[in-house]
Write an enzyme that holds these catalytic residues in place. Structure first.
Site: not given
Ligand code: SAM
Length: 254
Positions: A88, A168
């Site tokens: 994220p 698109d």
């Molecule tokens: N603690 C992290 C933070 O606050 O940045 C978030 C971890 S999330 C619960 C677990 C995993 O989900 C991340 O390591 C990532 O690979 C994936 N993930 C969660 N949200 C995402 C997003 N918006 N885009 C891409 N990957 C995401």
């Protein structure tokens, strides 16, 4: 293009084979998707991929060793691939980024779980970091599937009729015009007459204006960057004039 996905839930990617364009693209060998289980790179009996965070706090963190081993394995197998960490905290994924990624020979998509992956992986072992939106998922797998889906449909041949991707939303810089199919009248709502007229010029003009109108109403931010033609400007000026007239009328009435 090959998508190698590093994940602790490789079975999630079998859903790509359920149906639709991605399934067809795999079957026709435009793309291949290879999920690799990060647990396969652990050395202990429990196949441990997580550990407690240094400094305390809740949740677990993905250990660097199995992820690093998995990335190295994938890179050895696909040396020309570009390694992307789904997080994220990465740059926002949009149509332009999807288009940009079609230029890669292959993608290695690294999916985190828990509180994310040990920071040293991000620092030393990935080429890029991508977020699919400003919200937090429980894991990177759905984000990886979003990337696979959006990139795949831009690879020439995957859609069958290649024009469909060019028209698109976002590909043109605007939102796409409304789409209609039969029946001509549905629950009292009719298809705009112009679309039944057989006049290709008029249809094209209507679609362009509908696309502009929809973008002004729903995503005016897109228009700031977009080049508008003289015809577009005329349409927008007329729209502005109509809106001013309506506002003027209502303010004199109130
Ligand atoms: N603690 C992290 C933070 O606050 O940045 C978030 C971890 S999330 C619960 C677990 C995993 O989900 C991340 O390591 C990532 O690979 C994936 N993930 C969660 N949200 C995402 C997003 N918006 N885009 C891409 N990957 C995401």
């Amino acid at each position: 293009m090959n998508f190698t996905v590093l994940t602790i839930f490789p079975e999630m990617f079998s859903t790509l084979l359920v149906g639709g364009i991605v399934k067809r693209a795999i079957e026709n060998e435009y793309i291949s998707v290879e999920p690799i289980d990060i647990r396969g790179f652990t050395n202990d009996r429990h196949r441990t991929v997580d550990d407690r965070p240094y400094g305390g706090g809740c949740g677990m963190v993905m250990k660097p060793e199995p992820v690093a081993e998995a990335v190295r394995h994938a890179r050895k197998k696909r040396p020309e691939s570009y390694t992307v960490l789904l997080t994220p905290q990465g740059r926002l994924f949009d149509q332009q980024v999807a288009q940009e990624l079609t230029g890669c020979k292959g993608l290695i998509l690294v999916c985190g779980r828990y509180e994310g992956i040990d920071e040293r992986i991000r620092e030393h072992l990935v080429d890029d970091e991508i977020s699919i939106g400003d919200y937090v998922l429980t894991g990177g797998e759905l984000a990886a599937m979003v990337v696979i889906d959006a990139v795949s449909r831009l690879i020439p041949g995957t859609l069958g009729g290649e024009d469909s991707a060019q028209e698109d939303s976002f590909s043109t810089g605007l939102l796409e015009h409304p789409q209609y199919t039969r029946p001509r009248s549905f629950e009292g709502a009719d298809v705009p007459d112009v679309l039944l007229s057989g006049n290709h010029g008029a249809v094209k003009e209507w679609r362009r204006q509908a696309s502009l109108l929809r973008t002004v109403l729903n995503r005016p931010d897109l228009l700031r960057e977009h080049h508008l033609s003289r015809d577009d400007m005329e349409f927008m000026k007329k729209l502005q004039k109509d809106i001013k007239t309506i506002i003027g009328k209502h303010s004199t009435e109130s």
